[in-house]
Design an enzyme around this catalytic site. Structure first.
Site, PDB file in Angstrom:
ATOM      1  N   HIS A 111       0.834  -1.207   0.000  1.00  0.00           N
ATOM      2  CA  HIS A 111       0.000   0.000   0.000  1.00  0.00           C
ATOM      3  C   HIS A 111       0.868   1.256   0.000  1.00  0.00           C
ATOM      4  O   HIS A 111       0.606   2.200  -0.758  1.00  0.00           O
ATOM      5  CB  HIS A 111      -0.907   0.008   1.228  1.00  0.00           C
ATOM      6  CG  HIS A 111      -1.683   1.277   1.401  1.00  0.00           C
ATOM      7  ND1 HIS A 111      -2.905   1.479   0.805  1.00  0.00           N
ATOM      8  CD2 HIS A 111      -1.401   2.408   2.101  1.00  0.00           C
ATOM      9  CE1 HIS A 111      -3.347   2.692   1.124  1.00  0.00           C
ATOM     10  NE2 HIS A 111      -2.451   3.274   1.922  1.00  0.00           N
ATOM     11  N   GLU A 112       1.904   1.264   0.835  1.00  0.00           N
ATOM     12  CA  GLU A 112       2.797   2.429   0.871  1.00  0.00           C
ATOM     13  C   GLU A 112       3.560   2.575  -0.438  1.00  0.00           C
ATOM     14  O   GLU A 112       3.827   3.688  -0.899  1.00  0.00           O
ATOM     15  CB  GLU A 112       3.755   2.317   2.057  1.00  0.00           C
ATOM     16  CG  GLU A 112       3.072   2.284   3.418  1.00  0.00           C
ATOM     17  CD  GLU A 112       2.085   3.410   3.627  1.00  0.00           C
ATOM     18  OE1 GLU A 112       2.324   4.520   3.103  1.00  0.00           O
ATOM     19  OE2 GLU A 112       1.067   3.190   4.309  1.00  0.00           O
ATOM     20  N   HIS A 115       1.640   4.541  -2.886  1.00  0.00           N
ATOM     21  CA  HIS A 115       1.807   5.997  -2.811  1.00  0.00           C
ATOM     22  C   HIS A 115       3.060   6.443  -3.573  1.00  0.00           C
ATOM     23  O   HIS A 115       3.060   7.497  -4.221  1.00  0.00           O
ATOM     24  CB  HIS A 115       1.913   6.437  -1.350  1.00  0.00           C
ATOM     25  CG  HIS A 115       0.624   6.345  -0.605  1.00  0.00           C
ATOM     26  ND1 HIS A 115      -0.546   6.907  -1.065  1.00  0.00           N
ATOM     27  CD2 HIS A 115       0.313   5.757   0.587  1.00  0.00           C
ATOM     28  CE1 HIS A 115      -1.516   6.677  -0.202  1.00  0.00           C
ATOM     29  NE2 HIS A 115      -1.026   5.977   0.808  1.00  0.00           N
TER      30      HIS A 115
END
Length: 241
Positions: A111-112, A115
Site C-alpha cells: 500500500h505504501e 503511494h
C-alpha cells in the site's frame, strides 16, 4: 456576557447543544474503525506468505518493478506507523511490517509502495493533497481558537464564521485523502498479483487488511463532516436569533 455564558457553560455540550450527538456518532465511528483495523491486521499477521518475503523485501521488489530506484526503505518505530514521505523520497515501514513475512505486513508495505507509484506517475489527487497540507494544518490549528474568541468577545459571528471556514479546510483535506488511499490500495493489490508476491487466497486476505485500513480514513472524514455540520447548524441558528 449572556452569550458567553450560553456557549461557555460546562453543561452546554450536553444540555444546550441539540447537535452534540454528532460528536458522539463521530467518536463511535472512529473507535470502531480503529478496532477493526487493529483486529484485522493482528489476525492476518499470523498468516505467513508463501513467498516468505518480508515487508521490506516485498516493498523493494515492488518499487523496482515499477522502475523506482530513488526511494529509500527505512524502519520506523511503532505499529501501523507506515507511511511514504514524498518530499524526502523515503518509504517508512513500522516494526510490525518491516521484518514480518505475513500477508498483512506485505499488504501494508505494498500500500505504501502504491503511494510511491502515485508520486512517480504524478497522480493528481496526491499532488492536490500535498499542496493543501500547509493550509489544512493552519486551518485545523486556528479554527477552534477563532471560534472560542468569537464566543468570548460577545458572540462575534464574523470570527466564528472564519473559524468554521478554517475548520472546513481540514475537512476538505480529509476528503481529498480518501481517493488517494483507495487508489494506493488498488495499486497494491494489482502489483502483488502481477509480481507473484502473493497468491490466491493471500490476495483475498490482503484486500481485507487494506479494506479495514481504508475504513479508518472514511470514519475520520465522516467524524469531521459531522463536526463541521454541527458547527454550521449550531452557530447558524444563533446568528438568526
Amino acid at each position: 456576557m449572556l452569550n458567553f455564558l450560553y456557549y461557555a457553560s460546562p453543561f452546554y455540550g450536553f444540555y444546550f447543544d441539540p447537535y452534540y450527538w454528532m460528536i458522539i456518532v463521530g467518536a463511535i465511528l472512529s473507535i470502531a474503525a480503529s478496532m477493526k483495523v487493529k483486529s484485522t491486521f493482528s489476525k492476518y499477521s499470523k498468516v505467513r506468505s508463501m513467498s516468505g518475503m518480508t515487508g521490506a523485501t516485498a516493498a523493494e521488489r515492488i518499487l523496482h518493478s515499477a522502475g523506482i530506484y530513488d526511494v529509500q526503505i527505512q524502519r520506523v518505530s511503532g505499529s501501523l506507523t507506515d507511511h511514504y514521505d514524498s518530499r524526502s523520497k523515503v518509504l517508512r515501514l513500522s516494526d510490525s511490517v518491516y521484518d514480518s513475512s505475513s500477508v498483512a505486513a506485505i499488504g501494508v508495505a505494498a500500500h505504501e509502495c502504491g503511494h510511491a507509484i502515485q508520486d512517480q506517475k504524478g497522480y493528481v489527487p496526491l499532488k492536490l493533497k500535498s499542496a493543501i497540507v500547509p493550509v489544512a494544518n493552519l486551518g485545523a490549528t486556528l479554527s477552534w481558537p477563532l471560534i472560542f474568541a468569537g464566543i468570548i468577545i460577545g458572540g462575534s459571528q464574523t470570527l466564528i464564521t472564519v473559524g468554521i471556514l478554517a475548520f472546513s479546510l481540514a475537512v476538505i483535506f480529509q476528503l481529498v485523502t480518501l481517493p488517494v488511499e483507495f487508489n494506493a490500495s488498488s495499486r497494491a493489490v494489482a502489483v502483488l498479483s502481477d509480481t507473484g508476491i502473493l497468491y490466491g487466497d493471500e490476495i483475498r486476505d490482503t484486500k481485507r487488511v487494506l479494506g479495514a485500513a481504508a475504513l479508518t480514513y472514511v470514519a475520520s472524514a465522516a467524524a469531521s463532516i459531522l463536526q463541521l455540520l454541527r458547527l454550521i447548524l449550531l452557530f447558524g441558528n444563533r446568528s438568526r436569533d
